[in-house]
Design an enzyme around this catalytic site. Structure first.
Site, PDB file in Angstrom:
ATOM      1  N   ASN A   7       4.224  47.377  23.130  1.00 15.36           N
ATOM      2  CA  ASN A   7       5.003  46.302  22.523  1.00 15.36           C
ATOM      3  C   ASN A   7       5.250  46.716  21.075  1.00 15.36           C
ATOM      4  O   ASN A   7       4.343  46.663  20.243  1.00 15.36           O
ATOM      5  CB  ASN A   7       4.249  44.970  22.601  1.00 15.36           C
ATOM      6  CG  ASN A   7       5.027  43.828  21.978  1.00 15.36           C
ATOM      7  OD1 ASN A   7       5.658  43.974  20.941  1.00 15.36           O
ATOM      8  ND2 ASN A   7       4.967  42.653  22.602  1.00 15.36           N
ATOM      9  N   GLU A  34       9.468  43.756  23.473  1.00 13.43           N
ATOM     10  CA  GLU A  34       9.860  43.126  22.205  1.00 13.43           C
ATOM     11  C   GLU A  34      10.726  44.063  21.369  1.00 13.43           C
ATOM     12  O   GLU A  34      10.434  44.326  20.194  1.00 13.43           O
ATOM     13  CB  GLU A  34       8.633  42.646  21.424  1.00 13.43           C
ATOM     14  CG  GLU A  34       8.517  41.142  21.443  1.00 13.43           C
ATOM     15  CD  GLU A  34       7.505  40.582  20.468  1.00 13.43           C
ATOM     16  OE1 GLU A  34       7.911  39.764  19.614  1.00 13.43           O
ATOM     17  OE2 GLU A  34       6.321  40.939  20.563  1.00 13.43           O
ATOM     18  N   ASP A 147       3.449  43.559  28.436  1.00 16.70           N
ATOM     19  CA  ASP A 147       2.783  42.500  27.701  1.00 16.70           C
ATOM     20  C   ASP A 147       2.831  41.240  28.564  1.00 16.70           C
ATOM     21  O   ASP A 147       3.852  40.569  28.644  1.00 16.70           O
ATOM     22  CB  ASP A 147       3.494  42.288  26.361  1.00 16.70           C
ATOM     23  CG  ASP A 147       2.854  41.206  25.510  1.00 16.70           C
ATOM     24  OD1 ASP A 147       1.927  40.527  26.002  1.00 16.70           O
ATOM     25  OD2 ASP A 147       3.297  41.024  24.361  1.00 16.70           O
ATOM     26  N   ASN A 149       0.959  38.578  28.039  1.00 15.34           N
ATOM     27  CA  ASN A 149       0.611  37.398  27.237  1.00 15.34           C
ATOM     28  C   ASN A 149      -0.434  36.533  27.933  1.00 15.34           C
ATOM     29  O   ASN A 149      -0.329  35.301  27.993  1.00 15.34           O
ATOM     30  CB  ASN A 149       1.857  36.594  26.893  1.00 15.34           C
ATOM     31  CG  ASN A 149       2.454  37.002  25.553  1.00 15.34           C
ATOM     32  OD1 ASN A 149       1.729  37.242  24.586  1.00 15.34           O
ATOM     33  ND2 ASN A 149       3.779  37.100  25.486  1.00 15.34           N
ATOM     34  N   ASP A 218      -2.037  43.363  27.127  1.00 18.41           N
ATOM     35  CA  ASP A 218      -1.129  44.368  27.692  1.00 18.41           C
ATOM     36  C   ASP A 218      -1.813  44.996  28.904  1.00 18.41           C
ATOM     37  O   ASP A 218      -2.912  45.554  28.782  1.00 18.41           O
ATOM     38  CB  ASP A 218      -0.804  45.433  26.642  1.00 18.41           C
ATOM     39  CG  ASP A 218      -0.193  44.823  25.394  1.00 18.41           C
ATOM     40  OD1 ASP A 218       1.023  44.626  25.377  1.00 18.41           O
ATOM     41  OD2 ASP A 218      -0.958  44.518  24.448  1.00 18.41           O
ATOM     42  N   ASP A 247       1.769  44.914  15.915  1.00 15.97           N
ATOM     43  CA  ASP A 247       0.488  44.234  16.085  1.00 15.97           C
ATOM     44  C   ASP A 247      -0.160  44.572  17.433  1.00 15.97           C
ATOM     45  O   ASP A 247      -1.292  44.162  17.697  1.00 15.97           O
ATOM     46  CB  ASP A 247       0.617  42.717  15.893  1.00 15.97           C
ATOM     47  CG  ASP A 247       1.844  42.118  16.569  1.00 15.97           C
ATOM     48  OD1 ASP A 247       2.509  42.830  17.353  1.00 15.97           O
ATOM     49  OD2 ASP A 247       2.146  40.935  16.313  1.00 15.97           O
ATOM     50  N   HIS A 248       0.542  45.317  18.278  1.00 14.38           N
ATOM     51  CA  HIS A 248      -0.014  45.862  19.513  1.00 14.38           C
ATOM     52  C   HIS A 248      -0.285  47.351  19.329  1.00 14.38           C
ATOM     53  O   HIS A 248       0.438  48.043  18.593  1.00 14.38           O
ATOM     54  CB  HIS A 248       0.966  45.725  20.675  1.00 14.38           C
ATOM     55  CG  HIS A 248       1.255  44.328  21.093  1.00 14.38           C
ATOM     56  ND1 HIS A 248       0.837  43.789  22.289  1.00 14.38           N
ATOM     57  CD2 HIS A 248       1.956  43.328  20.478  1.00 14.38           C
ATOM     58  CE1 HIS A 248       1.254  42.544  22.391  1.00 14.38           C
ATOM     59  NE2 HIS A 248       1.940  42.244  21.313  1.00 14.38           N
TER      60      HIS A 248
END
Length: 258
Positions: A7, A34, A147, A149, A218, A247-248
């Site tokens: 991501n 993303e 991802d 979530n 993930d 941030d991943h």
């Protein structure tokens, strides 16, 4: 065959991070999420110069998924998850690469929960479950990558008690993920790291990465046709510490030749 998920949290703004990681990790297949980019702004030239063919399903400012394959373009087999013709979000892309069907997905966040966004997340999860059942019935070698979530268990979040009401950790979402496993899909990272706190995401604030206050959201779900060929599954944590990092962190698995 090394399959990765990343991501990127904005493919153009973090292109230097993506290219640096591609050069060092050299995965065979990469699922990106993303993108936050319309189709016409996807950096195909730079990615091709890095040695990868690509297909992508973009969307301005939000969402967006892509599949890269080293040395050749993936063969697209599906664009968009079936089950809702009115869903305009760019969240699912699928391709055949070296004999494996790779589904790249970016599941909705769902916050705030409860609410319309959470309802949409559950509907999307339901569509994924239905389509995953079709793949399972067809007995194809397949990997659902990206991802999701969702933190499936308490082991996948640094402070479970703080996340009980979050859309990524609510029982309805964890239950949907567990149903996929119950249908026969294999969680690759958890299979090879059964008791380990292994994270793929750290927020930008409150020094989360340095404190290792992370989440595992993930995932790689493998069909029975390839699950027994799984030989490695790791997180490239160091990339999360690079300048302008997502941030991943990138996550990857290795599948032995069939």
């Amino acid at each position: 065959m090394k399959i990765a998920s990343f991501n990127v949290n904005g493919v153009n703004g973090r292109l230097s991070v993506l290219l640096r990681w591609l050069e060092s990790a050299r995965p065979d297949v990469v699922c990106l999420q993303e993108l936050k980019s319309p189709d016409e702004r996807f950096p195909v030239r730079e990615i091709e110069q890095a040695g990868y063919g690509a297909i992508w399903h973009g969307q301005k400012s939000w969402n967006g998924v892509a599949i890269l394959a080293r040395g050749k373009a993936p063969i697209e087999t599906r664009r968009g998850l079936p089950g809702d013709p009115d869903d305009s979000h760019s969240r699912y892309l699928e391709a055949a690469v070296r004999g494996i069907l790779v589904g790249c997905l970016y599941l909705p966040n769902g916050n705030p929960a409860p609410g319309p966004k959470f309802d949409y997340k559950l509907r999307w999860f339901g569509r994924l479950e239905a389509y995953a059942a079709e793949l399972m019935k067809a007995e194809v070698p397949a990997a659902l990558v990206g991802d999701f979530n969702v933190m499936p268990t308490d082991l996948d979040v640094y402070a479970p008690q703080r996340w009980r009401d979050d859309a990524l950790f609510r029982p309805e979402v964890r239950g949907a993920y567990q149903r996929l496993l119950d249908h026969g899909w294999t969680d690759a990272l958890r299979t090879l790291h059964p008791g380990e706190r292994i994270y793929t995401f750290w927020k930008y604030f409150r020094n989360a990465f340095a404190r290792d206050a992370g989440l595992r959201i993930d995932h790689f779900l493998l069909s029975p046709a390839i699950a027994d060929r799984l030989v490695a599954a790791e997180v490239d944590r160091e990339a999360r510490g690079w300048e302008k990092a997502s941030d991943h962190a990138p996550v990857w698995i290795e599948i032995a030749d069939g």
